[in-house]
Design an enzyme around this catalytic site. Structure first.
Site, PDB file in Angstrom:
ATOM      1  N   CYS A  89      43.941   0.520  34.986  1.00  0.00           N
ATOM      2  CA  CYS A  89      42.621  -0.135  34.977  1.00  0.00           C
ATOM      3  C   CYS A  89      41.484   0.819  35.309  1.00  0.00           C
ATOM      4  O   CYS A  89      40.317   0.449  35.238  1.00  0.00           O
ATOM      5  CB  CYS A  89      42.600  -1.299  35.968  1.00  0.00           C
ATOM      6  SG  CYS A  89      43.932  -2.456  35.712  1.00  0.00           S
ATOM      7  N   SER A 100      46.236   1.176  38.651  1.00  0.00           N
ATOM      8  CA  SER A 100      47.575   1.331  39.217  1.00  0.00           C
ATOM      9  C   SER A 100      48.135   2.701  38.857  1.00  0.00           C
ATOM     10  O   SER A 100      47.702   3.353  37.928  1.00  0.00           O
ATOM     11  CB  SER A 100      48.491   0.232  38.685  1.00  0.00           C
ATOM     12  OG  SER A 100      48.094  -1.003  39.219  1.00  0.00           O
ATOM     13  N   THR A 123      47.347 -14.443  36.189  1.00  0.00           N
ATOM     14  CA  THR A 123      46.371 -13.351  36.323  1.00  0.00           C
ATOM     15  C   THR A 123      46.258 -12.558  35.016  1.00  0.00           C
ATOM     16  O   THR A 123      45.928 -11.380  35.024  1.00  0.00           O
ATOM     17  CB  THR A 123      46.718 -12.416  37.511  1.00  0.00           C
ATOM     18  OG1 THR A 123      47.937 -11.714  37.214  1.00  0.00           O
ATOM     19  CG2 THR A 123      46.895 -13.176  38.802  1.00  0.00           C
ATOM     20  N   LYS A 125      40.031  -9.678  49.527  1.00  0.00           N
ATOM     21  CA  LYS A 125      40.922  -8.789  50.294  1.00  0.00           C
ATOM     22  C   LYS A 125      40.320  -7.375  50.334  1.00  0.00           C
ATOM     23  O   LYS A 125      40.371  -6.686  51.361  1.00  0.00           O
ATOM     24  CB  LYS A 125      42.302  -8.715  49.615  1.00  0.00           C
ATOM     25  CG  LYS A 125      43.115 -10.011  49.651  1.00  0.00           C
ATOM     26  CD  LYS A 125      44.428  -9.788  48.892  1.00  0.00           C
ATOM     27  CE  LYS A 125      45.174 -11.076  48.579  1.00  0.00           C
ATOM     28  NZ  LYS A 125      45.780 -11.724  49.736  1.00  0.00           N
ATOM     29  N   ASP A 127      51.233 -26.216  42.508  1.00  0.00           N
ATOM     30  CA  ASP A 127      50.032 -26.867  43.033  1.00  0.00           C
ATOM     31  C   ASP A 127      48.799 -26.136  42.467  1.00  0.00           C
ATOM     32  O   ASP A 127      48.650 -24.925  42.702  1.00  0.00           O
ATOM     33  CB  ASP A 127      50.063 -26.774  44.572  1.00  0.00           C
ATOM     34  CG  ASP A 127      48.813 -27.359  45.223  1.00  0.00           C
ATOM     35  OD1 ASP A 127      47.919 -27.838  44.489  1.00  0.00           O
ATOM     36  OD2 ASP A 127      48.754 -27.321  46.470  1.00  0.00           O
ATOM     37  N   ASN A 156      42.001 -11.347  34.238  1.00  0.00           N
ATOM     38  CA  ASN A 156      42.048  -9.888  34.356  1.00  0.00           C
ATOM     39  C   ASN A 156      41.775  -9.251  32.995  1.00  0.00           C
ATOM     40  O   ASN A 156      42.296  -9.709  31.974  1.00  0.00           O
ATOM     41  CB  ASN A 156      43.416  -9.434  34.887  1.00  0.00           C
ATOM     42  CG  ASN A 156      43.386  -7.986  35.378  1.00  0.00           C
ATOM     43  OD1 ASN A 156      42.357  -7.303  35.276  1.00  0.00           O
ATOM     44  ND2 ASN A 156      44.489  -7.519  35.914  1.00  0.00           N
ATOM     45  N   GLU A 166      44.297   0.571  28.625  1.00  0.00           N
ATOM     46  CA  GLU A 166      45.719   0.793  28.911  1.00  0.00           C
ATOM     47  C   GLU A 166      46.567  -0.043  27.966  1.00  0.00           C
ATOM     48  O   GLU A 166      47.776  -0.153  28.130  1.00  0.00           O
ATOM     49  CB  GLU A 166      46.052   0.496  30.371  1.00  0.00           C
ATOM     50  CG  GLU A 166      45.709  -0.903  30.835  1.00  0.00           C
ATOM     51  CD  GLU A 166      46.099  -1.139  32.278  1.00  0.00           C
ATOM     52  OE1 GLU A 166      47.291  -1.012  32.601  1.00  0.00           O
ATOM     53  OE2 GLU A 166      45.213  -1.456  33.085  1.00  0.00           O
ATOM     54  N   SER A 173      51.563  -3.874  44.804  1.00  0.00           N
ATOM     55  CA  SER A 173      50.369  -3.394  44.079  1.00  0.00           C
ATOM     56  C   SER A 173      49.099  -3.721  44.863  1.00  0.00           C
ATOM     57  O   SER A 173      48.135  -2.949  44.843  1.00  0.00           O
ATOM     58  CB  SER A 173      50.308  -3.977  42.657  1.00  0.00           C
ATOM     59  OG  SER A 173      49.965  -5.353  42.660  1.00  0.00           O
ATOM     60  N   HIS A 213      37.046  -3.925  41.547  1.00  0.00           N
ATOM     61  CA  HIS A 213      37.997  -4.202  40.459  1.00  0.00           C
ATOM     62  C   HIS A 213      38.646  -5.549  40.779  1.00  0.00           C
ATOM     63  O   HIS A 213      39.083  -5.778  41.917  1.00  0.00           O
ATOM     64  CB  HIS A 213      39.062  -3.097  40.392  1.00  0.00           C
ATOM     65  CG  HIS A 213      40.223  -3.473  39.518  1.00  0.00           C
ATOM     66  ND1 HIS A 213      40.062  -3.792  38.193  1.00  0.00           N
ATOM     67  CD2 HIS A 213      41.546  -3.625  39.778  1.00  0.00           C
ATOM     68  CE1 HIS A 213      41.234  -4.110  37.672  1.00  0.00           C
ATOM     69  NE2 HIS A 213      42.154  -4.017  38.613  1.00  0.00           N
TER      70      HIS A 213
HETATM   71  N1  CAA Z   1      47.033 -23.802  47.951  1.00  0.00           N
HETATM   72  C1  CAA Z   1      46.176 -22.787  48.242  1.00  0.00           C
HETATM   73  N2  CAA Z   1      46.578 -21.481  48.296  1.00  0.00           N
HETATM   74  C2  CAA Z   1      47.878 -21.221  48.046  1.00  0.00           C
HETATM   75  C3  CAA Z   1      48.812 -22.224  47.741  1.00  0.00           C
HETATM   76  C4  CAA Z   1      48.339 -23.579  47.716  1.00  0.00           C
HETATM   77  N3  CAA Z   1      49.164 -24.592  47.429  1.00  0.00           N
HETATM   78  N4  CAA Z   1      50.014 -21.656  47.550  1.00  0.00           N
HETATM   79  C5  CAA Z   1      49.836 -20.312  47.714  1.00  0.00           C
HETATM   80  N5  CAA Z   1      48.556 -20.060  48.006  1.00  0.00           N
HETATM   81  C6  CAA Z   1      47.924 -18.761  48.244  1.00  0.00           C
HETATM   82  C7  CAA Z   1      48.770 -17.796  49.047  1.00  0.00           C
HETATM   83  O1  CAA Z   1      48.633 -18.017  50.433  1.00  0.00           O
HETATM   84  C8  CAA Z   1      48.208 -16.466  48.591  1.00  0.00           C
HETATM   85  O2  CAA Z   1      46.995 -16.213  49.240  1.00  0.00           O
HETATM   86  P1  CAA Z   1      46.853 -14.891  50.172  1.00  0.00           P
HETATM   87  O3  CAA Z   1      47.187 -13.706  49.311  1.00  0.00           O
HETATM   88  O4  CAA Z   1      45.431 -14.891  50.588  1.00  0.00           O
HETATM   89  O5  CAA Z   1      47.824 -15.058  51.267  1.00  0.00           O
HETATM   90  C9  CAA Z   1      47.869 -16.697  47.121  1.00  0.00           C
HETATM   91  O6  CAA Z   1      47.792 -18.121  46.968  1.00  0.00           O
HETATM   92  C10 CAA Z   1      48.912 -16.169  46.160  1.00  0.00           C
HETATM   93  O7  CAA Z   1      50.157 -16.654  46.555  1.00  0.00           O
HETATM   94  P2  CAA Z   1      51.455 -15.735  46.489  1.00  0.00           P
HETATM   95  O8  CAA Z   1      51.161 -14.404  47.076  1.00  0.00           O
HETATM   96  O9  CAA Z   1      52.598 -16.506  46.996  1.00  0.00           O
HETATM   97  O10 CAA Z   1      51.544 -15.605  44.888  1.00  0.00           O
HETATM   98  P3  CAA Z   1      52.647 -14.928  44.001  1.00  0.00           P
HETATM   99  O11 CAA Z   1      53.673 -14.241  44.826  1.00  0.00           O
HETATM  100  O12 CAA Z   1      53.120 -15.960  43.056  1.00  0.00           O
HETATM  101  O13 CAA Z   1      51.841 -13.819  43.154  1.00  0.00           O
HETATM  102  C11 CAA Z   1      50.396 -12.025  42.688  1.00  0.00           C
HETATM  103  C12 CAA Z   1      50.535 -13.374  43.376  1.00  0.00           C
HETATM  104  C13 CAA Z   1      51.220 -10.963  43.411  1.00  0.00           C
HETATM  105  C14 CAA Z   1      48.923 -11.622  42.715  1.00  0.00           C
HETATM  106  C15 CAA Z   1      50.866 -12.146  41.198  1.00  0.00           C
HETATM  107  O14 CAA Z   1      50.056 -13.061  40.503  1.00  0.00           O
HETATM  108  C16 CAA Z   1      50.902 -10.839  40.459  1.00  0.00           C
HETATM  109  O15 CAA Z   1      51.877 -10.095  40.516  1.00  0.00           O
HETATM  110  N6  CAA Z   1      49.807 -10.488  39.698  1.00  0.00           N
HETATM  111  C17 CAA Z   1      49.728  -9.270  38.934  1.00  0.00           C
HETATM  112  C18 CAA Z   1      49.547  -8.030  39.800  1.00  0.00           C
HETATM  113  C19 CAA Z   1      48.162  -7.856  40.362  1.00  0.00           C
HETATM  114  O16 CAA Z   1      47.202  -8.464  39.898  1.00  0.00           O
HETATM  115  N7  CAA Z   1      48.030  -6.951  41.351  1.00  0.00           N
HETATM  116  C20 CAA Z   1      46.746  -6.660  41.943  1.00  0.00           C
HETATM  117  C21 CAA Z   1      46.675  -5.272  42.501  1.00  0.00           C
HETATM  118  S1  CAA Z   1      47.071  -4.074  41.211  1.00  0.00           S
HETATM  119  C22 CAA Z   1      45.637  -3.947  40.267  1.00  0.00           C
HETATM  120  O17 CAA Z   1      44.595  -4.355  40.690  1.00  0.00           O
HETATM  121  C23 CAA Z   1      45.719  -3.388  38.898  1.00  0.00           C
HETATM  122  C24 CAA Z   1      45.696  -4.495  37.921  1.00  0.00           C
HETATM  123  O18 CAA Z   1      44.653  -4.885  37.425  1.00  0.00           O
HETATM  124  C25 CAA Z   1      46.971  -5.119  37.586  1.00  0.00           C
END
Ligand code: CAA
Length: 420
Positions: free
Chosen positions: A115, A342, A158, A259, A31, A309, A83, A208, A250
């Site tokens: 980062c 990280s 991302t 968040k 979606d 990102n 990185e 993370s 960041h």
């Molecule tokens: N409509 C609207 N919103 C929806 C939706 C829909 N149909 N379906 C899901 N969502 C929302 C969820 O509710 C969730 O929101 P909340 O977090 O507010 O609850 C959001 O969309 C994401 O959904 P999921 O958590 O289910 O998504 P996911 O499990 O597929 O993965 C992620 C999300 C973990 C960020 C993933 O993209 C990822 O691993 N990204 C890379 C890691 C990352 O960026 N980490 C950040 C911290 S580490 C850091 O900052 C260093 C760095 O740069 C990497």
């Protein structure tokens, strides 16, 4: 009198192509609202092997020098935070020195801590100038990265890439830093990492996010303690975090800034003395305030939502987006910045926006930089992602940009486009 030190100007370089995030969602059978409202994304930068970390860093630095009329003989330090470097030994900074023919008298090096690496470089440059060791010279700090998790992974929406070059000096037209008040927090965790030899990062995505929030709390509380001592903020009327005009975070994906802001507010609510929301649930409700997010954070995310990102550069894209949009009205006001890498490391710091911020940002022409990109299909994005990193396609670099042309005898050869 204490020296004023900070960011005088900045420039941004982005890859020449991007995908629309809704196209990506549809191609993955997701979606689109999950990527747009769930993650906060609109577009995602796409690199090809010719647009590597060096090419993006050199393009950003060349643009900074050209747009802002930097006298290169005054540059005494060149640091690249990354990185996604291209060699275990030779730094990206040395490539940039050679490509831009910068002074041989400079100190050059790369900094790495996921980062956070760019912020490590910025603080090294700032403290070098503040200490007097720079003897009137300026520094360029470049944050350059390509965020790559791979096709069909949770991290795929991302991804991104690009570079931000910062001019650091005693004339902080963009942001005068509150030197010495930074709060830091470090923890040994495996939340996101990229073992040697791997092109794609490994990530424990949800963990993370928790690491980011925990490290933010430590760093913010560290800054707040010193800011209270120095009278920059106080426990009266509004909460300390609310006394910052804006906060740039960041931004691994835009929703993370929301968040992060909730977490920062929770730190204040938990530590406040006197009457306030008593239960954890009530505090959570106040912390989530959309009004506070809209007022303090939302305006910084314009560039991040269109690029994705950029690891080390993500915080500085948020700063650029904020000052592009609100540079004039924020003049003389204090803002906060939160860097996260990280592994992990967080640093919270603050600074006062300069009177000339809007003028400096106009010269950076960020709208023009984004407008020159080409939107590509998901098929083309997938083709580019599958190209081997060591054999770039032949493509003339756009004016004012650099490209990796070939790797000959393990040496990387770059070419520069004609005059910008
Ligand atoms: N409509 C609207 N919103 C929806 C939706 C829909 N149909 N379906 C899901 N969502 C929302 C969820 O509710 C969730 O929101 P909340 O977090 O507010 O609850 C959001 O969309 C994401 O959904 P999921 O958590 O289910 O998504 P996911 O499990 O597929 O993965 C992620 C999300 C973990 C960020 C993933 O993209 C990822 O691993 N990204 C890379 C890691 C990352 O960026 N980490 C950040 C911290 S580490 C850091 O900052 C260093 C760095 O740069 C990497």
């Amino acid at each position: 009198m204490k020296k004023r030190v900070g960011i005088e100007a900045l420039a941004v370089a982005v890859p020449s192509r991007y995908v629309d995030i809704e196209d990506l969602a549809r191609a993955r059978g997701v979606d689109p609202a999950k990527f747009t409202s769930g993650l906060g994304a609109r577009e995602m930068a796409v690199t090809d092997p010719g647009e590597d970390t060096v090419a993006l860093a050199a393009t950003a630095a060349a643009r900074l020098i050209q747009q802002q009329g930097v006298d290169t003989s005054r540059i005494g330090m060149l640091v690249v935070g990354t990185e996604t470097g291209i060699d275990h030994s030779k730094p990206v900074a040395s490539h940039v020195q050679g490509l831009l023919k910068l002074p041989r008298t400079m100190r050059t090096f790369d900094t790495q801590h996921a980062c956070y690496g760019g912020t490590a470089g910025l603080m090294a440059a700032t403290e070098w100038i503040a200490s007097g060791a720079g003897a009137g010279k300026v520094a360029i700090v470049i944050c350059s990265d390509i965020a790559r998790y791979g096709l069909n992974t949770a991290g795929e929406p991302t991804q991104g890439g690009g570079a931000v070059a910062l001019l650091v000096s005693e004339q902080p037209d963009l942001l005068a830093l509150d030197v010495g008040l930074n709060g830091t927090c470090t923890m040994d965790v495996y939340d996101f990492w990229r073992p040697v030899g791997r092109r794609e990062a490994l990530v424990d995505g949800h963990y993370s996010i928790n690491c980011y929030l925990e490290a933010l709390s430590g760093a913010y509380r560290g800054w707040r303690e010193k800011a209270l001592e120095h009278g920059l903020v106080r426990w009266s009327g509004t909460m300390p975090g609310e006394q910052l005009a804006r906060i740039a975070y960041h931004v691994p994906f835009c929703k993370m800034a929301r968040k992060a802001h909730t977490q920062l507010r929770l730190c204040d609510l938990e530590d406040a003395v006197g009457p306030g929301p008593g239960t954890p649930e009530a505090r959570e409700e106040v912390a989530k305030s959309s009004a506070s997010y809209d007022a303090q954070v939302a305006t910084s995310l314009g560039l991040n939502s269109r690029i994705g990102n950029v690891y080390t550069a993500s915080l500085y894209l948020a700063l650029a987006g904020l000052l592009q949009r609100e540079g004039a009205q924020l003049a003389s006001q204090r803002i906060g910045l939160l860097s996260y890498g990280s592994g992990c490391m967080a640093e919270f710091y603050s600074g006062v926006v300069g009177e000339k911020a809007a003028e400096r940002m106009a010269r950076a022409d960020l709208e023009g930089v984004l407008a020159r990109r080409e939107r590509v299909s998901i098929e083309e994005y997938e083709r580019l992602m599958k190209l081997p990193s060591d054999s770039p396609e032949a493509k003339a670099p756009a004016p004012g940009t650099f490209r990796l042309a070939e790797i000959r005898d393990h040496k990387r050869i770059y070419v520069e486009g004609g005059a910008a």
